[in-house]
Write a protein that holds these residues in place. Structure first.
Motif, PDB file in Angstrom:
ATOM      1  N   GLU A  27       0.814  -1.214   0.000  1.00 38.34           N
ATOM      2  CA  GLU A  27       0.000   0.000   0.000  1.00 38.34           C
ATOM      3  C   GLU A  27       0.850   1.267   0.000  1.00 38.34           C
ATOM      4  O   GLU A  27       0.570   2.228  -0.718  1.00 38.34           O
ATOM      5  CB  GLU A  27      -0.897  -0.018   1.238  1.00 38.34           C
ATOM      6  CG  GLU A  27      -1.700   1.261   1.400  1.00 38.34           C
ATOM      7  CD  GLU A  27      -2.492   1.283   2.702  1.00 38.34           C
ATOM      8  OE1 GLU A  27      -2.845   0.209   3.211  1.00 38.34           O
ATOM      9  OE2 GLU A  27      -2.766   2.387   3.200  1.00 38.34           O
ATOM     10  N   ARG A  28       1.901   1.264   0.801  1.00 34.57           N
ATOM     11  CA  ARG A  28       2.714   2.468   0.927  1.00 34.57           C
ATOM     12  C   ARG A  28       3.310   2.891  -0.421  1.00 34.57           C
ATOM     13  O   ARG A  28       3.437   4.082  -0.709  1.00 34.57           O
ATOM     14  CB  ARG A  28       3.822   2.250   1.953  1.00 34.57           C
ATOM     15  CG  ARG A  28       4.520   3.529   2.294  1.00 34.57           C
ATOM     16  CD  ARG A  28       5.565   3.366   3.379  1.00 34.57           C
ATOM     17  NE  ARG A  28       6.278   4.618   3.525  1.00 34.57           N
ATOM     18  CZ  ARG A  28       5.852   5.637   4.260  1.00 34.57           C
ATOM     19  NH1 ARG A  28       4.724   5.539   4.924  1.00 34.57           N
ATOM     20  NH2 ARG A  28       6.541   6.751   4.335  1.00 34.57           N
ATOM     21  N   ARG A  30       1.952   2.572  -3.282  1.00 36.89           N
ATOM     22  CA  ARG A  30       0.895   3.246  -4.058  1.00 36.89           C
ATOM     23  C   ARG A  30       0.690   4.668  -3.550  1.00 36.89           C
ATOM     24  O   ARG A  30       0.482   5.594  -4.337  1.00 36.89           O
ATOM     25  CB  ARG A  30      -0.413   2.435  -3.977  1.00 36.89           C
ATOM     26  CG  ARG A  30      -0.286   1.041  -4.590  1.00 36.89           C
ATOM     27  CD  ARG A  30      -1.624   0.326  -4.717  1.00 36.89           C
ATOM     28  NE  ARG A  30      -2.214  -0.090  -3.454  1.00 36.89           N
ATOM     29  CZ  ARG A  30      -1.975  -1.242  -2.836  1.00 36.89           C
ATOM     30  NH1 ARG A  30      -1.150  -2.124  -3.384  1.00 36.89           N
ATOM     31  NH2 ARG A  30      -2.559  -1.539  -1.695  1.00 36.89           N
ATOM     32  N   THR A  31       0.771   4.837  -2.227  1.00 41.07           N
ATOM     33  CA  THR A  31       0.648   6.196  -1.682  1.00 41.07           C
ATOM     34  C   THR A  31       1.827   7.049  -2.155  1.00 41.07           C
ATOM     35  O   THR A  31       1.652   8.222  -2.514  1.00 41.07           O
ATOM     36  CB  THR A  31       0.607   6.159  -0.142  1.00 41.07           C
ATOM     37  OG1 THR A  31      -0.384   5.231   0.269  1.00 41.07           O
ATOM     38  CG2 THR A  31       0.279   7.529   0.433  1.00 41.07           C
ATOM     39  N   GLU A  32       3.021   6.474  -2.178  1.00 43.02           N
ATOM     40  CA  GLU A  32       4.193   7.234  -2.629  1.00 43.02           C
ATOM     41  C   GLU A  32       4.049   7.630  -4.100  1.00 43.02           C
ATOM     42  O   GLU A  32       4.393   8.742  -4.494  1.00 43.02           O
ATOM     43  CB  GLU A  32       5.476   6.410  -2.404  1.00 43.02           C
ATOM     44  CG  GLU A  32       5.925   6.473  -0.952  1.00 43.02           C
ATOM     45  CD  GLU A  32       6.996   5.452  -0.584  1.00 43.02           C
ATOM     46  OE1 GLU A  32       7.415   4.670  -1.475  1.00 43.02           O
ATOM     47  OE2 GLU A  32       7.392   5.439   0.600  1.00 43.02           O
ATOM     48  N   ARG A  34       1.237   8.122  -5.673  1.00 45.65           N
ATOM     49  CA  ARG A  34       0.229   9.196  -5.709  1.00 45.65           C
ATOM     50  C   ARG A  34       0.869  10.535  -5.361  1.00 45.65           C
ATOM     51  O   ARG A  34       0.627  11.547  -6.028  1.00 45.65           O
ATOM     52  CB  ARG A  34      -0.882   8.835  -4.714  1.00 45.65           C
ATOM     53  CG  ARG A  34      -1.600   9.992  -4.088  1.00 45.65           C
ATOM     54  CD  ARG A  34      -2.468   9.477  -2.960  1.00 45.65           C
ATOM     55  NE  ARG A  34      -3.057  10.575  -2.198  1.00 45.65           N
ATOM     56  CZ  ARG A  34      -4.195  10.464  -1.497  1.00 45.65           C
ATOM     57  NH1 ARG A  34      -4.855   9.332  -1.473  1.00 45.65           N
ATOM     58  NH2 ARG A  34      -4.667  11.483  -0.833  1.00 45.65           N
ATOM     59  N   SER A  81      -4.423   0.892  -7.064  1.00 49.19           N
ATOM     60  CA  SER A  81      -3.922   2.260  -7.247  1.00 49.19           C
ATOM     61  C   SER A  81      -5.053   3.199  -7.659  1.00 49.19           C
ATOM     62  O   SER A  81      -5.067   4.370  -7.293  1.00 49.19           O
ATOM     63  CB  SER A  81      -2.820   2.297  -8.309  1.00 49.19           C
ATOM     64  OG  SER A  81      -1.582   1.944  -7.740  1.00 49.19           O
ATOM     65  N   GLU A  84      -6.760   4.237  -4.671  1.00 46.67           N
ATOM     66  CA  GLU A  84      -5.861   5.123  -3.900  1.00 46.67           C
ATOM     67  C   GLU A  84      -6.051   6.586  -4.327  1.00 46.67           C
ATOM     68  O   GLU A  84      -6.045   7.484  -3.486  1.00 46.67           O
ATOM     69  CB  GLU A  84      -4.407   4.679  -4.106  1.00 46.67           C
ATOM     70  CG  GLU A  84      -3.333   5.621  -3.583  1.00 46.67           C
ATOM     71  CD  GLU A  84      -3.155   5.591  -2.066  1.00 46.67           C
ATOM     72  OE1 GLU A  84      -3.179   4.474  -1.505  1.00 46.67           O
ATOM     73  OE2 GLU A  84      -3.001   6.663  -1.462  1.00 46.67           O
ATOM     74  N   PRO A 103       0.253  12.879   3.430  1.00 45.76           N
ATOM     75  CA  PRO A 103      -0.244  11.493   3.404  1.00 45.76           C
ATOM     76  C   PRO A 103       0.800  10.477   3.875  1.00 45.76           C
ATOM     77  O   PRO A 103       0.445   9.421   4.404  1.00 45.76           O
ATOM     78  CB  PRO A 103      -0.585  11.229   1.931  1.00 45.76           C
ATOM     79  CG  PRO A 103      -0.434  12.509   1.215  1.00 45.76           C
ATOM     80  CD  PRO A 103       0.177  13.542   2.123  1.00 45.76           C
TER      81      PRO A 103
ATOM     82  N   CYS B 344      -8.726   3.628   1.706  1.00 47.88           N
ATOM     83  CA  CYS B 344      -8.091   4.809   1.105  1.00 47.88           C
ATOM     84  C   CYS B 344      -8.899   6.074   1.372  1.00 47.88           C
ATOM     85  O   CYS B 344      -8.324   7.111   1.723  1.00 47.88           O
ATOM     86  CB  CYS B 344      -7.914   4.618  -0.397  1.00 47.88           C
ATOM     87  SG  CYS B 344      -6.650   3.393  -0.789  1.00 47.88           S
ATOM     88  N   ARG B 347      -8.480   7.022   4.877  1.00 53.97           N
ATOM     89  CA  ARG B 347      -7.149   7.591   5.128  1.00 53.97           C
ATOM     90  C   ARG B 347      -7.113   9.068   4.741  1.00 53.97           C
ATOM     91  O   ARG B 347      -6.506   9.887   5.421  1.00 53.97           O
ATOM     92  CB  ARG B 347      -6.101   6.773   4.360  1.00 53.97           C
ATOM     93  CG  ARG B 347      -4.703   7.259   4.474  1.00 53.97           C
ATOM     94  CD  ARG B 347      -3.667   6.149   4.420  1.00 53.97           C
ATOM     95  NE  ARG B 347      -3.831   5.152   3.385  1.00 53.97           N
ATOM     96  CZ  ARG B 347      -3.634   5.369   2.082  1.00 53.97           C
ATOM     97  NH1 ARG B 347      -3.309   6.571   1.641  1.00 53.97           N
ATOM     98  NH2 ARG B 347      -3.782   4.368   1.225  1.00 53.97           N
ATOM     99  N   ASP B 348      -7.806   9.412   3.647  1.00 53.03           N
ATOM    100  CA  ASP B 348      -7.884  10.831   3.279  1.00 53.03           C
ATOM    101  C   ASP B 348      -8.577  11.633   4.386  1.00 53.03           C
ATOM    102  O   ASP B 348      -8.143  12.732   4.738  1.00 53.03           O
ATOM    103  CB  ASP B 348      -8.660  11.005   1.966  1.00 53.03           C
ATOM    104  CG  ASP B 348      -7.871  10.480   0.761  1.00 53.03           C
ATOM    105  OD1 ASP B 348      -6.641  10.381   0.863  1.00 53.03           O
ATOM    106  OD2 ASP B 348      -8.500  10.177  -0.273  1.00 53.03           O
TER     107      ASP B 348
END
Ligand code: FES
Ligand SMILES: [Fe+2]
Lengths: 110, 398
Positions: A27-28, A30-32, A34, A81, A84, A103, B344, B347-348
């Motif tokens: 998951e991390r 995908r956040t990176e 984004r 993603s 995300e 985030p 997700c 989380r936002d």
């Protein structure tokens, strides 16, 4: 990396080939991705993948009890993603949460 | 669906007049002295949740939780006899921290890395290198120091007072009654977030413990998610104040529009077996378990799940907000992606919350305002602070 001759995505989804770099885990990552992407890139990704989501899910349901073959697994990661970045495109219409913290402070253990 | 939520004003103070209507002082968020009292009279004298038994299903599985405000490191381990026990994570020799990783499995014993004293997974001291060179050392007297522990519905609670004033069951009171039999074990842990915030721990808990802010602070994500009156103000379906704890419940709003992704993910996926929790009161239930633990149950499509929050005080103005996301095993790929989507978008929302907790703390710390003011829908916050005042008042020397 896909082996020689092995398609990186299932054939039916070769149109998503340009978005292979979004096939990330955990998951991390995908956040990176984004956080590292511009709104133009995020919107382009969303605009192409979101209309395909229903077809992606139907395709992936066939593999749900078996370990997914690598191309299907990449397709699955692209769908993760997509969710995300969902809010950025659908609700915020910008790259950041309104009045939100960084985030990446939401450091996940996965 | 018929609406269960009553929309009239000031209904909850009618139900619970004892909590009062006065403004609350801001000093308890800021004072060092007060922080020390919370440590000694609340955190050292309450049942504190440290995790779940599902985290350690196998023999020798363990996890370590720090209760930083008390400088306590707690080792929870399932022994070879299958029983879960809690110990201070401290070696009997010269007090080294015994286990350094957060979780793992031990092969029936635990070794201290300093001089290799060896303990069994049930806490006895088994082996001391160079034992003959000690003076009248009886290993039977030097096992790990147990911590009072009890389990409720799979949640592991510890109590740092060697003689707890209450059992866990009576401490939990109405929460234990309401959630008895709740299938938490069917919803395994999926993800943990730990966010260090520059705020007093009660600021974050207060901010979560009401629905008033949703149409405003979370307007982009969840502005119309919950039932509001004709002035778009949130109302609870139910609210219950227990001995120390509370729960508020709400219904989802009818006007909530699904986005393109949500419409795809919430589409009927052929799974007829809805997963519901009969113990739930509304469509979302927010249980505050005093002092620092929250169980948040919610419906999600045909499925139900829950989050937990822990607010771990580090200092008067620093807190770790720990968020644990649980989901049942998904029955379809659609459900699995829906879970990820829920995580997700939550989380936002949490990013909005973290920024707000810190902004509120800054405002409090300026001491511009001696009080905060609370409305009827912020009654659970009022109740929490009243419990806190009672606990601290009762523990003070008279
Ligand atoms: S402190 Fe643990 S063996 Fe010495
Ligand atoms: Fe919030």
């Amino acid at each position: 990396m896909p082996a020689i001759d092995e398609p990186s995505l299932p054939e039916e989804f070769s149109d998503l080939q340009p978005y292979l770099e979004w096939a990330l885990e955990p998951e991390r990552a995908r956040t990176e991705m984004r956080v590292a992407s511009s709104m133009v890139e995020i919107r382009d990704f969303y605009d192409t993948v979101q209309p395909r989501l229903e077809a992606m899910i139907r395709y992936l349901e066939d593999f749900r009890d078996d370990p997914m073959p690598a191309p299907a697994h990449r397709l699955y990661l692209i769908s993760l993603s997509l969710v995300e970045v969902a809010n950025l495109v659908e609700l915020y219409k910008r790259r950041e949460v309104f009045e939100g913290c960084d985030p990446l402070r939401y450091a996940s253990d996965q | 669906m018929a609406m269960k939520t009553e929309l009239r004003e000031k209904q909850w103070v009618e139900k619970y007049p004892d909590v009062g209507t006065e403004p609350l002082p801001t000093e308890p968020y800021l004072s060092q002295e007060r922080f020390a009292l919370e440590r000694d009279l609340v955190f050292r004298r309450s049942w504190i949740n440290v995790g779940r038994v599902d985290e350690i299903p196998g023999i020798g599985d363990y996890f370590v939780r720090d209760i930083a405000i008390c400088k306590a490191s707690i080792l929870v381990v399932r022994g070879s006899d299958g029983i879960v026990r809690a110990f201070h994570n401290v070696c009997s020799h010269r007090s080294n921290t015994l286990v350094l990783d957060e979780r793992g499995t031990c092969p029936g014993r635990l070794n201290c890395h300093f001089h290799n004293w060896v303990y069994s997974d049930t806490g006895e001291l088994l082996w001391v290198p160079d034992e003959e060179n000690f003076f009248d050392l009886d290993k039977r007297d030097h096992g790990l120091t147990p911590v009072n522990m009890d389990i409720w519905e799979g949640f592991v609670f510890v109590h740092l007072d060697p003689e707890p004033a209450q059992t866990l069951q009576s401490y939990l009171g109405g929460v234990a009654d309401q959630l008895a039999g709740c299938p938490f074990d069917k919803m395994p842990l999926s993800q943990t977030y730990r966010v260090e915030e520059r705020a007093n721990w009660k600021v974050g808990l207060d901010a979560q413990n009401e629905l008033y802010h949703f149409p405003f602070q979370h307007r982009h994500v969840a502005g119309d998610a919950f039932r509001t009156n004709d002035k778009r103000q949130s109302r609870y379906q139910d609210l219950r104040l227990y001995n120390y704890h509370s729960v508020w419940s709400c219904e989802y709003g009818e006007s909530h529009k699904l986005t393109p992704i949500a419409s795809t993910l919430y589409k009927f996926d052929g799974i007829l077996r809805a997963f519901t929790i009969p113990q739930m009161i509304g469509e979302m239930d927010f249980f505050t378990v005093f002092p620092n633990f929250v169980i948040l149950l919610y419906q999600l499509g045909t499925s139900t799940s829950y989050l937990t929050y822990h607010f771990w005080p580090l200092a008067v103005d620093r807190t770790i907000w720990e968020i644990r996301v649980h989901f049942r095993e998904p029955l379809s790929v659609r459900e699995r992606i829906r879970q990820e989507y829920f995580k997700c978008i939550s989380r936002d929302t949490l990013q909005e919350d973290t920024a707000m907790h810190e902004a509120v703390h800054s405002g409090l710390a300026s001491r511009a305002k001696p009080h905060i003011i609370l409305q009827d829908n912020e009654i659970a916050i009022r109740h929490f602070h009243k419990v806190m005042e009672d606990r601290i008042g009762a523990g003070l020397p008279t």
